[in-house]
Design an enzyme around this catalytic site. Sequence first.
Site, PDB file in Angstrom:
ATOM      1  CB  THR A 144      74.371  95.684  19.958  1.00 38.44           C
ATOM      2  OG1 THR A 144      73.714  94.991  18.891  1.00 38.44           O
ATOM      3  CG2 THR A 144      75.037  94.686  20.886  1.00 38.44           C
ATOM      4  N   GLY A 145      71.698  97.689  19.247  1.00 40.37           N
ATOM      5  CA  GLY A 145      71.276  98.754  18.315  1.00 40.37           C
ATOM      6  C   GLY A 145      70.767  99.987  19.048  1.00 40.37           C
ATOM      7  CB  SER A 182      77.240  91.745  18.768  1.00 37.90           C
ATOM      8  OG  SER A 182      77.073  92.824  17.905  1.00 37.90           O
ATOM      9  NE  ARG A 199      54.924  98.098  14.397  1.00 31.29           N
ATOM     10  CZ  ARG A 199      55.830  98.929  13.917  1.00 31.29           C
ATOM     11  NH1 ARG A 199      55.628  99.548  12.757  1.00 31.29           N
ATOM     12  NH2 ARG A 199      56.939  99.155  14.573  1.00 31.29           N
ATOM     13  CB  CYS A 229      58.467 106.006  15.967  1.00 33.59           C
ATOM     14  SG  CYS A 229      59.314 105.831  14.391  1.00 33.59           S
ATOM     15  CG  HIS A 288      59.308 110.911  14.677  1.00 30.38           C
ATOM     16  ND1 HIS A 288      60.643 111.142  14.425  1.00 30.38           N
ATOM     17  CD2 HIS A 288      59.096 109.580  14.433  1.00 30.38           C
ATOM     18  CE1 HIS A 288      61.215 109.997  14.048  1.00 30.38           C
ATOM     19  NE2 HIS A 288      60.305 109.050  14.055  1.00 30.38           N
TER      20      HIS A 288
HETATM   21  N1  LIG Z   1      65.034 103.992  15.846  1.00 33.34           N
HETATM   22  C1  LIG Z   1      63.730 104.237  16.089  1.00 33.34           C
HETATM   23  O1  LIG Z   1      63.312 105.351  16.429  1.00 33.34           O
HETATM   24  C2  LIG Z   1      62.733 103.135  15.947  1.00 33.34           C
HETATM   25  C3  LIG Z   1      61.430 103.404  16.328  1.00 33.34           C
HETATM   26  C4  LIG Z   1      60.480 102.404  16.261  1.00 33.34           C
HETATM   27  C5  LIG Z   1      60.837 101.158  15.798  1.00 33.34           C
HETATM   28  N2  LIG Z   1      62.101 100.903  15.391  1.00 33.34           N
HETATM   29  C6  LIG Z   1      62.393  99.554  14.912  1.00 33.34           C
HETATM   30  O2  LIG Z   1      63.206  98.881  15.879  1.00 33.34           O
HETATM   31  C7  LIG Z   1      64.104  97.982  15.233  1.00 33.34           C
HETATM   32  C8  LIG Z   1      65.526  98.316  15.610  1.00 33.34           C
HETATM   33  O3  LIG Z   1      65.814  99.633  15.175  1.00 33.34           O
HETATM   34  P1  LIG Z   1      67.214 100.340  15.531  1.00 33.34           P
HETATM   35  O4  LIG Z   1      67.063 101.724  15.062  1.00 33.34           O
HETATM   36  O5  LIG Z   1      67.559 100.080  16.945  1.00 33.34           O
HETATM   37  O6  LIG Z   1      68.223  99.494  14.576  1.00 33.34           O
HETATM   38  P2  LIG Z   1      69.814  99.362  14.673  1.00 33.34           P
HETATM   39  O7  LIG Z   1      70.416 100.441  15.466  1.00 33.34           O
HETATM   40  O8  LIG Z   1      70.268  99.138  13.284  1.00 33.34           O
HETATM   41  O9  LIG Z   1      70.023  97.991  15.529  1.00 33.34           O
HETATM   42  C9  LIG Z   1      69.806  96.772  14.954  1.00 33.34           C
HETATM   43  C10 LIG Z   1      69.992  95.610  15.929  1.00 33.34           C
HETATM   44  O10 LIG Z   1      69.637  94.411  15.214  1.00 33.34           O
HETATM   45  C11 LIG Z   1      70.739  93.518  15.239  1.00 33.34           C
HETATM   46  N3  LIG Z   1      70.827  92.793  13.971  1.00 33.34           N
HETATM   47  C12 LIG Z   1      70.922  93.316  12.732  1.00 33.34           C
HETATM   48  N4  LIG Z   1      71.007  92.314  11.813  1.00 33.34           N
HETATM   49  C13 LIG Z   1      70.948  91.164  12.506  1.00 33.34           C
HETATM   50  C14 LIG Z   1      70.990  89.775  12.145  1.00 33.34           C
HETATM   51  N5  LIG Z   1      71.081  89.402  10.879  1.00 33.34           N
HETATM   52  N6  LIG Z   1      70.908  88.853  13.129  1.00 33.34           N
HETATM   53  C15 LIG Z   1      70.783  89.234  14.409  1.00 33.34           C
HETATM   54  N7  LIG Z   1      70.745  90.525  14.830  1.00 33.34           N
HETATM   55  C16 LIG Z   1      70.826  91.462  13.884  1.00 33.34           C
HETATM   56  C17 LIG Z   1      71.988  94.370  15.445  1.00 33.34           C
HETATM   57  O11 LIG Z   1      73.012  93.569  15.970  1.00 33.34           O
HETATM   58  P3  LIG Z   1      74.579  93.926  15.740  1.00 33.34           P
HETATM   59  O12 LIG Z   1      74.842  95.120  16.578  1.00 33.34           O
HETATM   60  O13 LIG Z   1      75.264  92.705  16.206  1.00 33.34           O
HETATM   61  O14 LIG Z   1      74.741  94.188  14.263  1.00 33.34           O
HETATM   62  C18 LIG Z   1      71.425  95.419  16.424  1.00 33.34           C
HETATM   63  O15 LIG Z   1      71.405  94.899  17.704  1.00 33.34           O
HETATM   64  C19 LIG Z   1      63.821  98.121  13.720  1.00 33.34           C
HETATM   65  O16 LIG Z   1      62.915  97.131  13.317  1.00 33.34           O
HETATM   66  C20 LIG Z   1      63.193  99.489  13.613  1.00 33.34           C
HETATM   67  O17 LIG Z   1      62.341  99.590  12.500  1.00 33.34           O
HETATM   68  C21 LIG Z   1      63.074 101.863  15.469  1.00 33.34           C
END
Ligand SMILES: NC(=O)c1ccc[n+]([C@@H]2O[C@H](COP(=O)([O-])OP(=O)(O)OC[C@H]3O[C@@H](n4cnc5c(N)ncnc54)[C@H](OP(=O)(O)O)[C@@H]3O)[C@@H](O)[C@H]2O)c1
Length: 359
Positions: free
Chosen positions: A13-14, A41, A118, A158, A251
């Site tokens: 969902t994120g 969710s 990592r 990233c 980036h």
């Molecule tokens: N954004 C980027 O460009 C990027 C790049 C590389 C790596 N990352 C990494 O990828 C990961 C996700 O990033 P994002 O930007 O997609 O984050 P995000 O939009 O905040 O999404 C977070 C996801 O994690 C779930 N979640 C949060 N707390 C939880 C819990 N306690 N139990 C179960 N599920 C939980 C959320 O579920 P709900 O919707 O139910 O709250 C949602 O599905 C992170 O570790 C981030 O560092 C991100």
Amino acid sequence: MNKKLKVGILGGTGFVGQRLVTLLENHPFFEIVTIAASKNSAGKTYHEAVKNRWKLNLPIPENIKNIKVKDIYEIDTIKNEVDFVFCAVNMPKNEIRVLEEQYAKAEIPVISNNSAHRSTKDVPVVIPEINHEHLKLINSQRKRLGTKKGFIVAKPNCSIQSYVPAINALMEFKPKKILVCTYQAISGSGKIFSDWPEINDNVIPFISGEEDKSEQEPLKVWGHIENGEIINAKDPIITSQCIRVPVSDGHLAAVFVSFENKPSKDDIIKSWKNYISKPQTLNLPNAPKQFLTYFEETDRPQPKLDRDIEKGMGITLGRLRDDSLFDYKFVCLSHNTLRGAAGGSVLTAELLKTEGYLR
Ligand SMILES: NC(=O)c1ccc[n+]([C@@H]2O[C@H](COP(=O)([O-])OP(=O)(O)OC[C@H]3O[C@@H](n4cnc5c(N)ncnc54)[C@H](OP(=O)(O)O)[C@@H]3O)[C@@H](O)[C@H]2O)c1
């Protein structure tokens, strides 16, 4: 008939999860069968769970709208539905470390977007065009975990995914010192402009943990395997500053580099243009045909113009010049949620399947 592998997305969902969902629509190797997220969710349909916070310009794929979201801890159920999972949850690192190992030990391979594993010595941190041979670590990791199928593979941060490919193409000239300043988009923190009004007309000179990752993770990517573990490379030495800028996606990195054997500018540009690797020779579905693209124009690459090159999986470069302190300086760009996150993990999964690690 070639059956598709069944995929689950933890954190579907994120922001990164949404990218994964759209990238896997009509994928030739994989089909999404399970989406899991937090308790908030769980129990809702995917459409209900994301309809007020869908962050992409693309529509929610019709075929997954009605999938009922599960709690990520329903591992006993999920393990019977999927062949492997992508993990893109945003939770404390220690909890993610345990979660990903629980899935691997339940014989479900995990392809992770998170930093939790990592630095685990037998977890490959892979950019498929650079260190695909690190996938061999899976064999020793399986021994440690006591699994036949399960394992964890991570994708690096990233922030490193523009300059590490650019420097990797120049390894024959022995890069020794790198200084890099990254200018990172707001989607890197899971946000769009409406979530973060303070970023408009502003620059924030701090991204928690990012400089350490930008300096250390490349050394694992450039490391070698010894006794079933990665030994990090000792050089090039990298110093960095990471800065958040008001850009939606992409980036940018300003890079300064010195070599043991200084190449000419023509050598550098030729090495970038000619760089091909396993994902290209295997013709993987998400592999960019041209991994590195150099622009002669003085004002490129730009996030808005260039981040989507090769469907967001290509790296763009420009402004290669002599420098007064280092040998050269240049600028490079990668799409952070495609090449740097969801796209990079899908490409890794394609490689894992083709190499026989996902069955
Ligand atoms: N954004 C980027 O460009 C990027 C790049 C590389 C790596 N990352 C990494 O990828 C990961 C996700 O990033 P994002 O930007 O997609 O984050 P995000 O939009 O905040 O999404 C977070 C996801 O994690 C779930 N979640 C949060 N707390 C939880 C819990 N306690 N139990 C179960 N599920 C939980 C959320 O579920 P709900 O919707 O139910 O709250 C949602 O599905 C992170 O570790 C981030 O560092 C991100």
